[in-house]
Scaffold this active site. Sequence first.
Site: not given
Lengths: 258, 268, 296
Positions: B32-35
């Site tokens: 998933h979005t990590q940053s």
Amino acid sequence: MAFAAPDHGPGYSFTSPTTASAPKQHGFYPYTDNGGSILGISGADFTILAGDTRSTSGYNINSRMAPKLFRIGGEGPDATGARIILGVVGFGADGAALKERLDTIVKIYRYEHGKDMSVKACAQRLSHLLYGKRFFPYYTHAILGGIDEEGKGALYSYDPVGSYEREQCRAGGAAASLIMPFLDNQVNFKNQYVPGSGEGHDLKAREVVPLSRNYVMELVEDAFTSAVERHIEVGDGLQVLVVTENGIEERISPLKQD
Amino acid sequence: MNHLPQAWGRPRDDVYGAYNASFLPQDGPKQHTQSPIVTGTSVVAMKFKDGVVVAADNLASYGSLARFTDVKRLRQFNTRAVLGFGGDVSDMQHLDRLLTSLSLRENYADPGSSGDETDTASLDAKNLHTYLSKVMYKRRTDFNPLWNHILVAGLDDADKPFLASVDLLGTTFSAPSLATGFGAHLAVPILRRVAPDEAAAETLSMDDAVNAVKEAMKVLFYRDARSLDKYSIAVIRKDGVQLKEDEKLEGQSWAFAETIRGYGTQIH
Amino acid sequence: MTSIGTGYDLSNSVFSPDGRNFQVEYAMKAVENGGTAIGIRCKDGVVFAMEKLVVSKLVKPGANKKISTVDKNIGIVCSGLMPDGRHFVSRARDEAASWRGLYKAPIPTSALANRMGSYVQAYTLYSSVRPFGLTSILGGWDSEAELPVDGQVGSGPKVGAGGKKEGQKRGGPFLYMIEPSGLYWGYYGAATGKGRQSAKSELEKLNLSEGDITLEQGVKEAARIIYVAHEDSKDKDFELEMSWVSSLDGPTKGRHEEVPKALREEAEALAKKVIEGEDDDDEEAEGGATGDQMEE
């Protein structure tokens, strides 16, 4: 996965594995600490919960008026007629979610049973809510207050995963370590002895007696004014909720804003 | 050429080195979005006696690159609520679509009576903030956060000014003045001087609030490297929303820059 | 009923030897008894009007709206079986939502008409279903502005690749009518339900194809036409329900909404005046007969 390199047999390379190095660490940490402190003291026929109204993120003050104490149950969004109060400190979003869940449960209990949930039952239910997320905990310290079935003040305190205990008094949150020893001494008379009652181990401990409501209010205020001096995450406002058999009274007074 | 079909048509490892597969998606848990990727910086807002003013600049950065310079980060939801988005721009777009579908469904359920009375059917700013906070909290709990810090500005059900914030963790709070990102450090002190508490905000005039917010935007432009001097500003009051999306910072003074030593090529 | 199906009318998926689908024809019969509904395509918007027969004095006036909104800019009015209408509208809303999900933009009225036409048509193909007892008038205003996709944040290049073309024409008013067979056509003016014949002839008189009738005129004409169409069933009370959708700079700002009460009442008063005028003429011609009442 459609684009992944073959992970077995000879791949494009014969000298080194084709997969990349170790999988990336999760860069997202789902918790934060919003600071603040709460405390609860139960008396003969009342329970007091108090908390500061500051919300922090690191060194930032998010808000000077973000209450941590909530009415649970009763009717409608204002919880009219409620007799149970909850204080939550730690990660604010978890605290709000926990409060919302408990409130819903207590309200539904009333619709289904035609009577209010006892504090005892509510206390155990709250423990179950917390333990239900044992492996992804609500990062909160909760204190539940109310009047028990005998009309006495009831106070329950919790750890983040649902371990709980009924107590006379408890401090939670950022300044818990500052307030709790004060409470031990002033509420449960720890390290207080009857003067002249003996030498060394023969000294008699001062007898613990239920405190009056006014006296407890003074203790609460002293506890917070002191905590504000020594902890940067505590301050701005002091919210106090008092439950008696007649209902819940609320008072918000200023604390130092520095 | 060797006898292994997988290697046919591939450069020889002993000549060119092994194929570097590091860019390929990894097997393993779904990522998933990590940053955040393309990001917007601060959003600044404050309440005044009969409304709320909110502002955000028009820049979307790609790391340190000023990538898009006409990005509108204020979203008018209806006549009673405006959202200001900081953080990931694609997540902002996702939320915008989510809110569009929400408002369509709300309108189906209760179209209200056209024109005759004030439209009580639509969601107020407080409703919207509650909804958004639950969306954001759900997504953080799923370890799939929407990488934003959002200010919800508008009016509540009693037409009183409402201003609250929600971030990627689902944390919520409300205050007479709020700012996200860099603004939390630089803008909030400026705004708190103007209105330290609710009581002060209740007597504050619109002009004073707007000026304070503009001043805060200017300071942010001076000091925030990921900011722009083009910005959007919205005022929400009972009689509607006034949204300007193409404002330019006024009265900049860079005289102080002359006195800064130690970073550039100046001799003394 | 003139035609007897002789067994060919029992199933949807069976043609009669002379090439008719009787189930569809029966569905059209269901529509013929519904309240009159009309739609008028004006130059700057679309008007819908519905003759809502008062089925009971116990039903709250103004409640149970029959004209529905799809997305923001499209209206649907149905005549026929009401529950079928509700389902039809629900499907239309789902189509509009799925279009947005895919294209990040509102569904064009023509595309919605196409999808709903296909949907209705599918219900003529299978023996397990019956056709819709419904004729729907579907219309809307497709935005004339250059619409950003949902969530778009910038305005893109001003010149060169991706730059804007000046003076490009977009959007406008659209009106379609979908029948139980799935047949749909675009119309200047559409009418269905019990009073459709007289409504149609009234619509024809408006020369809608010339495209110079304004929305305000359209509202007044629509009210009048519903009153005219109601003449044949005068004994029954009815409510007039009207909605409209205008251009972005018009009164509804591109949204499909109910016509404001004041304007509707004005249009109704005008319509009544016209009808009474005609009645006076009739009285002069026929010697004051109240034919409608005598039918009872």
